[in-house]
Structures are given as structure tokens and as C-alpha cells.
Design an enzyme around this catalytic site. Structure first.
Site, PDB file in Angstrom:
ATOM      1  N   HIS A   1       0.797  -1.223   0.000  1.00  0.00           N
ATOM      2  CA  HIS A   1       0.000   0.000   0.000  1.00  0.00           C
ATOM      3  C   HIS A   1       0.832   1.276   0.000  1.00  0.00           C
ATOM      4  O   HIS A   1       0.266   2.357   0.097  1.00  0.00           O
ATOM      5  CB  HIS A   1      -0.921   0.036   1.228  1.00  0.00           C
ATOM      6  CG  HIS A   1      -2.109  -0.863   1.128  1.00  0.00           C
ATOM      7  ND1 HIS A   1      -3.235  -0.533   0.408  1.00  0.00           N
ATOM      8  CD2 HIS A   1      -2.343  -2.087   1.656  1.00  0.00           C
ATOM      9  CE1 HIS A   1      -4.123  -1.514   0.502  1.00  0.00           C
ATOM     10  NE2 HIS A   1      -3.603  -2.467   1.246  1.00  0.00           N
TER      11      HIS A   1
ATOM     12  N   LYS B   1      -8.832  13.580   5.142  1.00  0.00           N
ATOM     13  CA  LYS B   1      -8.018  12.367   5.088  1.00  0.00           C
ATOM     14  C   LYS B   1      -6.951  12.474   6.170  1.00  0.00           C
ATOM     15  O   LYS B   1      -6.805  13.515   6.815  1.00  0.00           O
ATOM     16  CB  LYS B   1      -7.361  12.180   3.714  1.00  0.00           C
ATOM     17  CG  LYS B   1      -6.545  13.378   3.247  1.00  0.00           C
ATOM     18  CD  LYS B   1      -5.995  13.144   1.846  1.00  0.00           C
ATOM     19  CE  LYS B   1      -7.095  13.240   0.814  1.00  0.00           C
ATOM     20  NZ  LYS B   1      -7.083  12.139  -0.136  1.00  0.00           N
ATOM     21  N   ARG B   2      -6.223  11.389   6.382  1.00  0.00           N
ATOM     22  CA  ARG B   2      -5.132  11.398   7.353  1.00  0.00           C
ATOM     23  C   ARG B   2      -4.181  12.552   7.058  1.00  0.00           C
ATOM     24  O   ARG B   2      -3.856  12.820   5.903  1.00  0.00           O
ATOM     25  CB  ARG B   2      -4.403  10.054   7.286  1.00  0.00           C
ATOM     26  CG  ARG B   2      -3.221   9.903   8.189  1.00  0.00           C
ATOM     27  CD  ARG B   2      -2.766   8.446   8.204  1.00  0.00           C
ATOM     28  NE  ARG B   2      -2.457   7.956   6.870  1.00  0.00           N
ATOM     29  CZ  ARG B   2      -1.249   7.958   6.330  1.00  0.00           C
ATOM     30  NH1 ARG B   2      -0.223   8.462   7.010  1.00  0.00           N
ATOM     31  NH2 ARG B   2      -1.040   7.453   5.128  1.00  0.00           N
TER      32      ARG B   2
ATOM     33  N   LYS C   1       0.411  14.108   1.587  1.00  0.00           N
ATOM     34  CA  LYS C   1      -0.963  14.365   1.139  1.00  0.00           C
ATOM     35  C   LYS C   1      -1.208  15.856   0.902  1.00  0.00           C
ATOM     36  O   LYS C   1      -2.221  16.250   0.345  1.00  0.00           O
ATOM     37  CB  LYS C   1      -1.960  13.800   2.142  1.00  0.00           C
ATOM     38  CG  LYS C   1      -1.919  12.267   2.220  1.00  0.00           C
ATOM     39  CD  LYS C   1      -2.901  11.717   3.239  1.00  0.00           C
ATOM     40  CE  LYS C   1      -2.819  10.205   3.358  1.00  0.00           C
ATOM     41  NZ  LYS C   1      -3.354   9.487   2.179  1.00  0.00           N
TER      42      LYS C   1
ATOM     43  N   THR D   1      -8.979   5.997  -1.874  1.00  0.00           N
ATOM     44  CA  THR D   1     -10.363   5.573  -2.128  1.00  0.00           C
ATOM     45  C   THR D   1     -11.323   6.717  -1.850  1.00  0.00           C
ATOM     46  O   THR D   1     -12.455   6.710  -2.339  1.00  0.00           O
ATOM     47  CB  THR D   1     -10.757   4.354  -1.272  1.00  0.00           C
ATOM     48  OG1 THR D   1     -10.530   4.639   0.116  1.00  0.00           O
ATOM     49  CG2 THR D   1      -9.974   3.123  -1.685  1.00  0.00           C
TER      50      THR D   1
ATOM     51  N   LYS E   1     -15.006   7.877  -3.675  1.00  0.00           N
ATOM     52  CA  LYS E   1     -16.262   8.159  -2.971  1.00  0.00           C
ATOM     53  C   LYS E   1     -16.799   9.539  -3.346  1.00  0.00           C
ATOM     54  O   LYS E   1     -17.996   9.714  -3.587  1.00  0.00           O
ATOM     55  CB  LYS E   1     -16.035   8.067  -1.460  1.00  0.00           C
ATOM     56  CG  LYS E   1     -15.647   6.686  -0.976  1.00  0.00           C
ATOM     57  CD  LYS E   1     -14.992   6.715   0.396  1.00  0.00           C
ATOM     58  CE  LYS E   1     -14.317   5.391   0.707  1.00  0.00           C
ATOM     59  NZ  LYS E   1     -13.428   5.468   1.874  1.00  0.00           N
TER      60      LYS E   1
END
Length: 843
Positions: free
Chosen positions: A390, A581-582, A587, A689, A693
Site C-alpha cells: 500500500h 483524510k489522514r 498528502k 479511495t 467516494k
């Protein structure tokens, strides 16, 4: 019969030397049970069942029951319907099962899933209404199951639901965390962590299985004995043992056609208290071993900044992996009689490197408990295990100090040494003697102290290794596993992630789901690809109005949640720009915050310009020891305070940070989002993901060519997504240029001005240098290339402003996103795994 619920009695006798447990311990969850419709008046039956559970299961009357009591009673009544179906189903043993090992299962609330998949939403709503209870209130009383952190755990939950929906017999294995990750609160913008108390009042969905208890060892020593001429057996004698007790949660598939099981392990001490110590007055010391054992299943991802924290993480990973392997081997032997056929009837999927210790543990169990030869044990192991990678980030590819492994798992370290020796010997047989090559493929990294490479171990011990998006898989082949891939070029395959549409479309957005059913028919509920028929409505004025009305309703609901939780009032007519998100530097939440500052400056400079009203919504948790990520949260909160309090900006820009992001909060945010921020540095996000969504629910994506963004672009069309920044190859090229960050800042006056404002203390007047570390890092290092991508990100955002000013064009793009996301169903992902990796038949 209570302990037999959701299980099937084993038909085969366990003749293995290790068989010492009662037959119930080997019981098989009934994976293929069709849920039957309730006879008679379904509403009345369910109403009476809820009342009975309230009285006899909870011990409350309708007049004294709290909202939580009504939830528990409703959950128990629905659980009975699952049990009835499982008990009445045939108990044929499937030819092959999937065992999904994951340190996380972010399943969220289960009541809505159960009702929806059983077709009982309206029945439950009516039954509760007859009792004067609102279904929404009952659903809100269920706590999120604190069994995961982010995408890894949510993916595992989607996969479990999809396997049950399409008929793959499967058992998920994980840890039953008492407190999960942590509950996040914000104190003056600083993240604060508190224990998550989701189990404070029990879990009505689970079945405790004390008969399915296994012993897991740590430490100790290894002895050798000769069993025949030339044959030496080694036996591990642990110094410490912990009990793993199973807790089963049923996973109901779509329309109740199949039910799988999520088996979670709780750690317990062999003896709850040392009576001699306790009676001697050492009341604390008498329970110290219990505290040490129970710490294993206490918290998800304990901080590994200390040696004690690292040890606890390794204990967690080995604990659940060992218990799971013991359980599935015992089940297999009871059904099939011979452990040598395990690979023919079981496929074990390792979700990331956390369960990679399965390679030496499965070998140990086969060698020591079942007395296979090394060759036979390796054949079974390497044909049963499969590994999903991952991440490409070096810090996320787990390695463990050899010293820690030798002390905590001495027998496993012996097995790893032997696997590695044979692996390196094989290189020599093929003429590969180069020291650099041998170092790169070795399971032991000796460059910075000796450490076991868990990714290499999982790769070598697995039959198949898969990436989770097309780009990620190609980068795996060319970067982290380049030399291993060259040795086994057929081993790495791609399986792009997916999401369960039952959770993220049917449940999260019932209004949009109803609209889709009315437009293209009910088949859209069973076949996500049927959403494609919505394309013909993308320019239909009537459909567009209804689509926009659904979105408006969800935005109004989210605005109320934002007001309730933060005290910030936001305008539902504004563009909702969302990044949840985290929190991690790659990110690039920081890029979004800097663009927010630049936009704030632009509005202040030209207050009379026709700016697009925009609400920036952030959410996510930072690891407790991740100082830089926590500082980014603080910056976002301080920028929010300055922007929201500035009357000159008014409602043209609002900034919100939503605390304690969770699955249930995501279900409120995602259907209300207009813009989905997927802006990670290209080449660093394996898949994502959340991007799927958001797009499914009609949000347009602004993102880099990273992870599954690339495949989303291919499916929705490049004109219906906003792409900016360098691609993965461009990132690598730019990183090789000296002083690229300095040059990018010099070339962008807008970026330089935003950084200067942040560094000056404008957003932290009480501590002017608070955010200087963030700015200094960008000026001198910027390993995630925020400075390089900033100007193109600004360009994309202004392109988005222009698109928002054209409602007809915007809604057409949104509808086409929804219509073209069918391929990203986790049902498709699971079928691909079943066909190409697990080789298992669907039920």
C-alpha cells in the site's frame, strides 16, 4: 446453542497432533446463508422483537430507555435475523476460503449497513416509529467502531462487505481494539488525543467465542533434538504467553444473500491475577502481567518513537497473525485432514506489511506443530500467502531491528535467517554474485544497523504481490521491489482498489440513489455499471434540477453539523471545497492551506471583485508523535480564525477544520462536497479511495496524476476533472535539480507573499515564530514539492471558480462523474482478486 450461532459444525475429525480444542473452536462461520424474509406483518414482528430485546437483552422499558438502549435493542433484533438465516442455511464446506489479515478494519457504524443489505430500512423505520422513536436518532446513537485509522482500514471494510455481497467465502482477521486510534479534539487549534470509548457499553453486533482461544508466545529460547538420522527438530519455548480470544462480527452481503465473518482477537493474560502477590500485599504487581498482555489489544498504532512502543507494535502484529494462522489451520485440518493441502483450500491475503510475520509463523507452525519437512512447509507457505503493498514511502515500508526480533521472536528470526540464506544462495547459483545486488534483495538490511525488511519478507513468501492502482503497481516494479521483480517478473500484479457502493452511495446518499433508480431503474442497485445510463440525463434540465436539489439538501445538512460542532456558520450556496483524510505531509494539506492564504490575500487586495464564494473544509487526524502534521492542523485552524473573523472577506471565503474525522462524519461530508481535493505529490499515494467516494457522489476532483486519480481521469474523462502539477516522472526529475524550492518561490510572487505572511506571525500574533518551521522547511527542503506545484494549483483553482460560475456546465460534469464511476466498485476489485490471485469460486 448460543455459542454455535453463525457457525457450522465441523464434519471432519481433526487428527493433527495439535488438535486439543473442543470441536466448537474449529467451527466455520456460515458464509453462504441466505437471509429469509420475515413472515407475517414484518413491521409488527420487528417492533415486538425490538421491545423484547429492550426488556430482556437491555433490561429497560420504553419509558426508561435511552437512545443508546434503543440502538442496542434494534441491533440485537436485526442480529437475530442474521442468526436465523445462518442457522437455517446448509453447512457445506466451501472448496476454498479467503482469509483476509489486516491490522485495521474501519467498519464504522453497522446498523445502516445491516438494514440496507437485509432490505429492512423502511421496515425498521416503521417499527421504531410505531414506538415513537426516530430511526435517525437510533442510528446516531451507534458509536463508530474504532478498529482503523484511514484508507487501509476502510478498504479492508469495503472488501469484506463486497466478498459477502458477491459470494466469496471469507473470514477477516484483525484485533479487537479497546480504544482504537484516538478521539481527536481541538484545543485552541491544537490536536489533543483522548481514548476512544466505543466499547464502553459493549458491542451488540459481536459474538464472544471463548472456545476459540489460542496461545501466542513471546521471547524464550529454542531447543534442538534429533528425531531421526540427519533430521533435527527445533522447538520454541516462549518465556511469556498471551491468550487470543475470538470475537466474531457478522458481515452481511447485499440483499442478505451471504454472510461472512470478521473475527477479531482480544488479548488476555493466562492468569488474571497472581493470588500469591495479591495476598502478599502487592496489589498492583499482582495484575502487572494482565496489564502487559491486555496492552496488545488496547490501542491502534501505539507511538513507535520509543523502543517500548516499537516492541508493542511488533507484539500486536505477531499476536493477531499467529492467532489467525492457528485458527485457520485448525479449521482446515478439521475439514480436510491434511495440512499439506492448505494452499488448495485457503488463500491468505496480507493487507500491507503488518501481518508479514505470517511468513515465518506459518513455516513455524507447519514445521513444529505439523512436522512437515522444510521443502513441504515452504511449498505450502509460498502458495497460500498473498501480499498487498500500500505504499512506496520508505518510512512506511516496515523494518524491525534484528535485535528486537531475536529477543521477542527468536524462532522466527532463525527461520528468517534460513529463508534468506537459501534465497541468497539461489542468486549465486544463477551467477548473481554482485554485492550490491545481493544487498538489495536480502531480507536483512545492513545499511543502517541490521533490520528485517518486512516488505521483502512478504514479497518472497507470497505467491502473488499486488499494487492498488496502475501507477502504484508500475512504480513498485521500478522502485521499491525493482530487483526482486527482476527475479520473479510474474509475481507483481495490479488490482486497483474499489469502494462498496452500498455504503458510499445507497447509505450515504439515499436521495441521489433514489434519483438514479427513478431515472435508470432498480438494476442500478445491483450493478454499479448501470449508473452509466445516467449520462443521457446530464443535460436534461429537469433531472439536473433534481440532482442539484439533492446536493443542496446534503449541503444544508452538513452546514448544520459544521455549526453544531465548530460554531462556524457556512453558506450552502457556496462551493464546498473539501480535503478530509489522514494528515501527512505527502498528502499536502499544507499546499491547500497556503493556497487559502494566497486567496485570502487576493480577496483583501481586490475586495470588490466578483469572487466565487468558497468554503474550505478540512478534516483528519495526525499521528500523536508527528509534530509537523500537528503543526499543519494548527496552521489550518489559525488561518480559519483569521479568515472567518475578517468582515472584509465576509462570506466569500470560510475555512473549517472538522475535529475527529470518522466514517460516519465522512458519510455526511462526502455527499455534500462540490470539490474533492486529491493533491498528493505524484508517485506517493498508492491509490486513494476517498477520491472514488467523492466522484461517485458527484464532486469534481482537483488533483495530481497520482494513484487512482489517473484511472478516475480515464473513466470520467479529462474534461470532467481538474489536473495540475508534475506527474511522477516529473517529480523525480525536478528532485534532481539543486535548489528547486528556492527557485520556485523566487518565480512566484504570490507564493512568496503567502509564505511571508505565514512566517511573519500574522496568524499567530501571540507566538510570531510558531509556523516558521513549516516555512523554513519549504524554503530549504520541500521534499513533497509544494512550492513547485503551487502556481499550477492556483491556476486549477481559478479554473474551478470559472466552472462554478456556469451551473449548467458544472452539474453536467458532476452527473457524468457519478455516471462513470461504476468500475470503481469493490465488487469488481474482489472479482479480480478471486479470479487472478486467490483462484476461488464465487458462491
Amino acid at each position: 446453542m448460543l455459542n454455535d450461532l453463525l457457525t457450522a459444525t465441523d464434519k471432519a475429525e481433526d487428527k493433527s497432533p495439535a488438535a486439543s480444542r473442543p470441536p466448537e473452536a474449529n467451527a466455520v462461520p456460515a458464509w453462504s446463508a441466505p437471509v429469509r424474509a420475515t413472515s407475517g406483518d414484518a413491521v409488527a414482528d420487528l417492533r415486538e422483537a425490538i421491545l423484547a430485546k429492550l426488556a430482556y437483552g437491555i433490561g429497560k422499558s420504553p419509558t426508561t430507555a435511552r437512545e443508546r438502549d434503543w440502538f442496542a435493542a434494534t441491533a440485537l433484533a436485526l442480529r437475530d435475523r442474521i442468526v436465523d438465516a445462518c442457522m437455517g442455511a446448509g453447512q457445506a464446506v466451501p472448496n476454498k476460503r479467503v482469509y483476509y489479515l489486516s491490522l485495521e478494519f474501519l467498519i464504522g457504524r453497522l446498523l445502516s449497513d445491516a438494514m440496507n443489505n437485509l432490505g429492512l430500512v423502511e421496515t425498521t423505520r416503521a417499527a421504531l416509529a410505531d414506538l415513537g422513536i426516530d430511526l435517525g436518532t437510533v442510528e446516531g446513537a451507534e458509536p463508530d467502531a474504532a478498529l482503523g485509522n484511514g484508507g487501509l482500514g476502510r478498504l479492508a471494510a469495503c472488501f469484506m462487505e463486497s466478498m459477502a455481497s458477491i459470494g466469496i467465502p471469507a473470514i477477516g482477521y484483525g484485533i479487537r481494539y479497546d480504544h482504537g486510534l484516538f478521539r481527536q479534539s481541538l484545543e485552541d487549534g491544537w490536536q489533543r488525543e483522548a481514548p476512544e470509548t466505543w466499547l464502553a457499553e459493549g458491542n451488540p453486533w459481536e459474538f464472544v467465542r471463548p472456545e476459540a482461544t489460542y496461545t501466542v508466545g513471546f521471547g524464550g529460547h529454542v531447543t534442538m533434538s534429533a528425531v531421526s538420522e540427519g533430521v533435527i527438530r527445533r522447538q520454541w519455548h516462549p518465556a511469556e504467553t498471551v491468550r487470543a480470544v475470538a470475537h466474531d462480527v457478522p458481515v452481511v452481503g447485499w440483499r442478505g444473500a451471504h454472510v461472512n465473518t470478521l473475527r477479531l482477537w482480544k488479548a488476555e493474560a493466562e492468569a488474571p491475577v497472581d493470588l500469591a502477590q495479591f495476598n502478599g500485599g502487592d496489589h498492583v504487581g499482582a495484575v502487572s502481567s494482565r496489564s502487559r498482555a491486555e496492552a496488545i489489544s488496547r490501542v491502534l498504532y501505539p507511538s513507535d518513537s520509543s523502543m517500548a512502543g516499537q516492541e508493542l507494535r511488533l507484539r500486536q502484529e505477531y499476536f493477531f497473525t499467529s492467532a489467525s494462522l492457528q485458527d485457520l489451520i485448525r479449521r482446515h485440518v478439521a475439514e480436510r485432514g491434511d495440512v499439506r493441502s492448505l494452499h488448495d483450500h485457503a488463500a491468505i491475503q496480507l493487507n500491507d506489511t503488518h501481518p508479514a510475520i505470517a511468513v515465518p509463523e506459518l513455516m513455524r507452525l507447519l514445521l513444529e506443530d505439523h512436522h512437515l519437512s522444510w521443502e513441504d512447509a515452504w511449498h505450502v507457505t509460498s502458495n497460500t500467502l498473498h501480499y498487498t503493498n500500500h505504499t512506496l514511502l520508505p518510512e512506511a515500508l516496515e523494518t524491525w531491528p534484528v535485535e528486537l526480533m531475536e529477543r521477542l521472536l527468536p524462532r522466527h528470526m532463525q527461520i528468517i535467517y534460513l529463508i534468506n540464506w537459501m534465497h541468497l544462495e539461489e542468486q549465486g547459483k544463477h551467477g548473481r554474485h554482485d554485492a550490491a545486488h545481493l544487498a538489495s534483495v536480502s531480507l536483512i538490511d545492513e545499511s543502517h544497523g541490521r533490520r528485517v525488511r518486512m516488505g521483502h519478507l512478504a514479497f518472497h513468501g507470497a505467491r502473488r504481490v499486488n499494487g492498488v492502482s496502475a501507477l502504484h503497481t508500475e512504480l513498485m516494479r521500478s522502485t521499491v521491489f525493482r530487483d526482486l521483480h527482476a527475479l520473479e517478473p510474474e509475481k507483481i500484479v495490479n488490482k486497483t482498489n474499489g469502494i462498496t457502493f452500498r455504503r458510499w452511495f445507497h447509505n450515504a446518499n439515499p436521495g441521489l440513489t433514489r434519483l438514479a433508480v427513478e431515472a435508470v431503474g432498480p438494476r442500478v442497485l445491483d450493478d454499479p455499471e448501470a449508473l452509466r445510463d445516467l449520462e443521457r440525463f446530464a443535460s436534461d434540465a429537469g433531472f439536473v434540477r433534481r440532482y442539484a436539489a439533492v446536493r443542496r439538501g446534503r449541503k444544508e445538512a452538513l452546514a448544520q453539523i459544521v455549526s453544531d460542532r465548530t460554531g462556524i456558520d457556512i453558506d450552502p450556496s457556496a462551493l464546498f471545497d473539501v480535503q478530509v483524510k489522514r494528515i501527512h505531509e505527502y498528502k499536502r494539506q499544507l499546499l491547500n492551506v497556503i493556497e487559502t492564504v494566497a486567496l485570502y490575500q487576493a480577496i483583501k487586495a481586490e475586495p470588490h471583485r466578483d469572487w466565487t464564494p468558497r468554503v474550505k473544509i478540512f478534516g483528519g487526524k495526525a499521528a500523536p508523535s508527528y509534530t509537523q502534521a500537528k503543526l499543519i492542523i494548527k496552521l489550518a485552524c489559525d488561518v480559519a480564525k483569521a479568515v472567518n473573523d475578517d468582515p472584509e472577506v465576509a462570506d466569500r471565503l470560510k475555512v473549517v477544520f472538522m475535529p475527529n474525522y470518522s466514517v460516519s462524519l465522512a458519510e455526511a461530508i462526502i455527499p455534500a462536497a462540490d470539490l474533492s481535493e486529491q493533491i498528493s505529490t505524484a508517485g506517493m499515494e498508492a491509490s486513494g479511495t476517498g477520491n472514488m467516494k467523492f466522484a461517485l457522489n458527484g464532486a469534481l476532483t482537483v488533483g495530481t496524476l497520482d494513484g487512482a486519480n489517473i484511472e478516475i481521469r480515464q473513466h470520467v474523462g479529462p474534461e470532467n476533472i481538474f489536473i495540475f502539477g508534475l506527474d511522477a516522472a516529473g517529480v523525480q526529475t525536478r528532485m534532481a535539480v539543486p535548489n528547486y524550492a528556492r527557485d520556485a518561490i523566487w518565480a512566484s510572487p504570490r507564493l512568496a507573499a503567502a509564505l511571508d505572511m505565514i512566517a511573519s506571525g500574522r496568524f499567530s500574533p501571540e507566538e510570531p515564530n510558531r509556523f516558521r518551521p513549516l516555512v523554513d522547511d519549504l524554503r530549504h527542503r520541500d521534499q513533497y514539492l509544494l512550492t513547485v506545484d503551487f502556481d499550477d494549483y492556483w491556476r486549477a483553482q481559478r479554473e474551478i471558480d470559472a466552472a462554478w460560475a456556469d451551473p449548467a456546465g458544472w452539474w453536467r460534469r458532476a452527473i457524468l462523474n457519478t455516471a462513470r464511476m461504476g468500475w470503481f466498485s469493490s465488487d469488481r476489485s474482489m472479482r479480480e482478486y478471486a479470479d487472478e490471485i486467490w483462484r476461488v469460486r464465487l458462491g
